[in-house]
Design an enzyme around this catalytic site. Sequence first.
Site, PDB file in Angstrom:
ATOM      1  N   LYS A 220      -7.815  -4.296  13.182  1.00  0.00           N
ATOM      2  CA  LYS A 220      -6.575  -3.766  13.759  1.00  0.00           C
ATOM      3  C   LYS A 220      -6.204  -4.484  15.058  1.00  0.00           C
ATOM      4  O   LYS A 220      -5.021  -4.703  15.344  1.00  0.00           O
ATOM      5  CB  LYS A 220      -6.699  -2.254  13.984  1.00  0.00           C
ATOM      6  CG  LYS A 220      -6.748  -1.447  12.684  1.00  0.00           C
ATOM      7  CD  LYS A 220      -5.542  -1.725  11.784  1.00  0.00           C
ATOM      8  CE  LYS A 220      -5.390  -0.749  10.641  1.00  0.00           C
ATOM      9  NZ  LYS A 220      -4.289  -1.105   9.730  1.00  0.00           N
TER      10      LYS A 220
ATOM     11  N   GLY B 288      12.986   2.595  -7.127  1.00  0.00           N
ATOM     12  CA  GLY B 288      12.606   1.260  -6.638  1.00  0.00           C
ATOM     13  C   GLY B 288      11.822   0.494  -7.688  1.00  0.00           C
ATOM     14  O   GLY B 288      11.815   0.864  -8.869  1.00  0.00           O
TER      15      GLY B 288
ATOM     16  N   ASN C 182       1.361  -2.419   5.359  1.00  0.00           N
ATOM     17  CA  ASN C 182       0.743  -1.109   5.543  1.00  0.00           C
ATOM     18  C   ASN C 182      -0.586  -0.952   4.811  1.00  0.00           C
ATOM     19  O   ASN C 182      -1.404  -0.126   5.202  1.00  0.00           O
ATOM     20  CB  ASN C 182       1.750  -0.046   5.060  1.00  0.00           C
ATOM     21  CG  ASN C 182       1.112   1.292   4.840  1.00  0.00           C
ATOM     22  OD1 ASN C 182       0.888   2.044   5.784  1.00  0.00           O
ATOM     23  ND2 ASN C 182       0.785   1.624   3.589  1.00  0.00           N
TER      24      ASN C 182
ATOM     25  N   SER D 215      -3.408   0.371  14.696  1.00  0.00           N
ATOM     26  CA  SER D 215      -4.039   1.693  14.840  1.00  0.00           C
ATOM     27  C   SER D 215      -4.374   1.873  16.311  1.00  0.00           C
ATOM     28  O   SER D 215      -4.556   0.886  17.038  1.00  0.00           O
ATOM     29  CB  SER D 215      -5.328   1.752  14.014  1.00  0.00           C
ATOM     30  OG  SER D 215      -6.107   2.873  14.385  1.00  0.00           O
TER      31      SER D 215
ATOM     32  N   GLY E  73       0.817  -1.219   0.000  1.00  0.00           N
ATOM     33  CA  GLY E  73       0.000   0.000   0.000  1.00  0.00           C
ATOM     34  C   GLY E  73       0.843   1.259   0.000  1.00  0.00           C
ATOM     35  O   GLY E  73       0.487   2.250   0.639  1.00  0.00           O
ATOM     36  N   ALA E  74       1.952   1.230  -0.720  1.00  0.00           N
ATOM     37  CA  ALA E  74       2.909   2.343  -0.646  1.00  0.00           C
ATOM     38  C   ALA E  74       2.774   3.344  -1.796  1.00  0.00           C
ATOM     39  O   ALA E  74       3.643   4.172  -1.997  1.00  0.00           O
ATOM     40  CB  ALA E  74       4.334   1.793  -0.591  1.00  0.00           C
TER      41      ALA E  74
ATOM     42  N   ALA F 107     -11.831  -4.332  14.792  1.00  0.00           N
ATOM     43  CA  ALA F 107     -11.598  -5.777  14.902  1.00  0.00           C
ATOM     44  C   ALA F 107     -10.383  -6.179  14.078  1.00  0.00           C
ATOM     45  O   ALA F 107      -9.538  -6.972  14.526  1.00  0.00           O
ATOM     46  CB  ALA F 107     -12.834  -6.539  14.423  1.00  0.00           C
TER      47      ALA F 107
ATOM     48  N   TYR G 116     -13.197  -2.118  11.334  1.00  0.00           N
ATOM     49  CA  TYR G 116     -11.822  -1.592  11.349  1.00  0.00           C
ATOM     50  C   TYR G 116     -11.142  -1.934  12.680  1.00  0.00           C
ATOM     51  O   TYR G 116      -9.991  -2.402  12.700  1.00  0.00           O
ATOM     52  CB  TYR G 116     -11.864  -0.083  11.124  1.00  0.00           C
ATOM     53  CG  TYR G 116     -10.519   0.574  10.939  1.00  0.00           C
ATOM     54  CD1 TYR G 116      -9.830   0.483   9.735  1.00  0.00           C
ATOM     55  CD2 TYR G 116      -9.934   1.315  11.966  1.00  0.00           C
ATOM     56  CE1 TYR G 116      -8.591   1.100   9.554  1.00  0.00           C
ATOM     57  CE2 TYR G 116      -8.710   1.937  11.800  1.00  0.00           C
ATOM     58  CZ  TYR G 116      -8.040   1.823  10.592  1.00  0.00           C
ATOM     59  OH  TYR G 116      -6.817   2.432  10.419  1.00  0.00           O
TER      60      TYR G 116
HETATM   61  N1  LIG Z   1      -4.059   7.784   8.393  1.00  0.00           N
HETATM   62  C1  LIG Z   1      -4.313   7.462   9.641  1.00  0.00           C
HETATM   63  O1  LIG Z   1      -4.735   8.309  10.463  1.00  0.00           O
HETATM   64  C2  LIG Z   1      -4.092   6.055  10.127  1.00  0.00           C
HETATM   65  C3  LIG Z   1      -4.240   5.806  11.484  1.00  0.00           C
HETATM   66  C4  LIG Z   1      -4.036   4.520  11.963  1.00  0.00           C
HETATM   67  C5  LIG Z   1      -3.705   3.499  11.102  1.00  0.00           C
HETATM   68  N2  LIG Z   1      -3.589   3.753   9.776  1.00  0.00           N
HETATM   69  C6  LIG Z   1      -3.232   2.622   8.914  1.00  0.00           C
HETATM   70  O2  LIG Z   1      -2.099   2.966   8.135  1.00  0.00           O
HETATM   71  C7  LIG Z   1      -2.145   2.278   6.883  1.00  0.00           C
HETATM   72  C8  LIG Z   1      -1.985   3.292   5.765  1.00  0.00           C
HETATM   73  O3  LIG Z   1      -3.069   4.219   5.818  1.00  0.00           O
HETATM   74  P1  LIG Z   1      -3.062   5.604   5.025  1.00  0.00           P
HETATM   75  O4  LIG Z   1      -3.649   6.607   5.949  1.00  0.00           O
HETATM   76  O5  LIG Z   1      -1.777   5.838   4.382  1.00  0.00           O
HETATM   77  O6  LIG Z   1      -4.189   5.279   3.935  1.00  0.00           O
HETATM   78  P2  LIG Z   1      -4.270   5.707   2.399  1.00  0.00           P
HETATM   79  O7  LIG Z   1      -5.675   5.455   2.013  1.00  0.00           O
HETATM   80  O8  LIG Z   1      -3.721   7.078   2.220  1.00  0.00           O
HETATM   81  O9  LIG Z   1      -3.300   4.681   1.675  1.00  0.00           O
HETATM   82  C9  LIG Z   1      -3.571   3.303   1.673  1.00  0.00           C
HETATM   83  C10 LIG Z   1      -2.907   2.688   0.463  1.00  0.00           C
HETATM   84  O10 LIG Z   1      -3.151   1.277   0.498  1.00  0.00           O
HETATM   85  C11 LIG Z   1      -3.534   0.855  -0.805  1.00  0.00           C
HETATM   86  N3  LIG Z   1      -4.385  -0.334  -0.709  1.00  0.00           N
HETATM   87  C12 LIG Z   1      -5.659  -0.404  -0.288  1.00  0.00           C
HETATM   88  N4  LIG Z   1      -6.108  -1.660  -0.355  1.00  0.00           N
HETATM   89  C13 LIG Z   1      -5.082  -2.402  -0.837  1.00  0.00           C
HETATM   90  C14 LIG Z   1      -4.943  -3.780  -1.141  1.00  0.00           C
HETATM   91  N5  LIG Z   1      -5.967  -4.622  -0.968  1.00  0.00           N
HETATM   92  N6  LIG Z   1      -3.752  -4.214  -1.607  1.00  0.00           N
HETATM   93  C15 LIG Z   1      -2.713  -3.352  -1.800  1.00  0.00           C
HETATM   94  N7  LIG Z   1      -2.815  -2.031  -1.541  1.00  0.00           N
HETATM   95  C16 LIG Z   1      -3.982  -1.566  -1.068  1.00  0.00           C
HETATM   96  C17 LIG Z   1      -4.290   2.043  -1.401  1.00  0.00           C
HETATM   97  O11 LIG Z   1      -4.364   1.973  -2.804  1.00  0.00           O
HETATM   98  C18 LIG Z   1      -3.468   3.213  -0.867  1.00  0.00           C
HETATM   99  O12 LIG Z   1      -2.422   3.556  -1.742  1.00  0.00           O
HETATM  100  C19 LIG Z   1      -3.481   1.543   6.875  1.00  0.00           C
HETATM  101  O13 LIG Z   1      -3.276   0.205   7.280  1.00  0.00           O
HETATM  102  C20 LIG Z   1      -4.314   2.277   7.891  1.00  0.00           C
HETATM  103  O14 LIG Z   1      -5.332   1.486   8.431  1.00  0.00           O
HETATM  104  C21 LIG Z   1      -3.776   5.005   9.257  1.00  0.00           C
END
Ligand SMILES: NC(=O)c1ccc[n+]([C@@H]2O[C@H](COP(=O)([O-])OP(=O)(O)OC[C@H]3O[C@@H](n4cnc5c(N)ncnc54)[C@H](O)[C@@H]3O)[C@@H](O)[C@H]2O)c1
Length: 272
Positions: A183, A52, A85, A166, A13-14, A181, A179
């Site tokens: 996490k 990369g 991620n 999270s 998810g990068a 559950a 969500y």
């Molecule tokens: N932003 C926050 O406040 C926050 C807080 C706690 C935890 N998180 C966790 O951090 C991680 C990243 O979140 P973020 O805020 O960067 O979200 P984001 O939506 O900005 O980015 C998530 C990325 O994951 C990709 N993705 C989604 N489903 C996918 C899949 N099935 N396979 C591969 N890639 C996939 C998306 O295309 C996107 O590029 C997540 O696991 C989220 O639950 C975020």
Amino acid sequence: MGRLAGKRALITGAGTGLGAAMARRFHAEGARVVVNDLDPGTAKLVAEEIGGTAYAADVADSGAIRLMFEEVARELGGLDILVNNAGIGTQDEESTARFNQKSLAQAAEVAAGGPVETHLDRTIELSDEHWRRMIGVHLDGTFFCCREGLKIMSPQMSGSIINLGSIMGTAGGGGLPDYCAAKAGILGLTRSLAREVASRGIRVNAIAPGWIETAMTAPVGDIRPLLEAQTPLGRFGEPDDIAWAAVYLASDEAKFVTGQVLSPNGGWHMSQ
Ligand SMILES: NC(=O)c1ccc[n+]([C@@H]2O[C@H](COP(=O)([O-])OP(=O)(O)OC[C@H]3O[C@@H](n4cnc5c(N)ncnc54)[C@H](O)[C@@H]3O)[C@@H](O)[C@H]2O)c1
């Protein structure tokens, strides 16, 4: 010399958000990074920026993930860092707006001393499909990537796995049952795996971010001032606040750290 000099990393998810910030920091610290995302376009952009490799795959698809790790092993000749991620938010825009209105109305009723007549009622509206996709992407996805990543790391007798939890995985978030559950499950998986693979010199930790500025949190809209007020440092975090935590856990500076949850959250949650 960079803190991750010579290390080989895969971040799921990068293509955007926290994962992209980690990819940039890992690269700046000397790592070679494979950028996974469901969206091939964003993965390619980030990969090109940092020199990369992009790999588009759905982390919830075990067959696709097996192939991705086989390809990574061939290309990098090993794997030192895996960051799980990839993630999705809880609701579409319309239901988020409805949920936010209810949250604000309920908070106002509580602040006025009641009676509380607005109820969140999220669980009774949640479909099987929505529940399964949330668990599929977060929990299944983390498991599939850990399993395949360990096939590469185990014979090496080294590696660092970082799973994205999270604050919602421990604090609970009213109206976010799927969500929370998912996490919470990731935190359990992290601790179990940390014990299991310690004998192979592989460390497994989690990062549990608070409210961070990304596309995922953009829909909070009207309730943002409330969330900032609940955060002692008074703001949402920046993606780099999480990327630096990941650099630390991935690096040899954290060589005695395993089974832990590091939670950059501005003080929202004082202990994990
Ligand atoms: N932003 C926050 O406040 C926050 C807080 C706690 C935890 N998180 C966790 O951090 C991680 C990243 O979140 P973020 O805020 O960067 O979200 P984001 O939506 O900005 O980015 C998530 C990325 O994951 C990709 N993705 C989604 N489903 C996918 C899949 N099935 N396979 C591969 N890639 C996939 C998306 O295309 C996107 O590029 C997540 O696991 C989220 O639950 C975020």
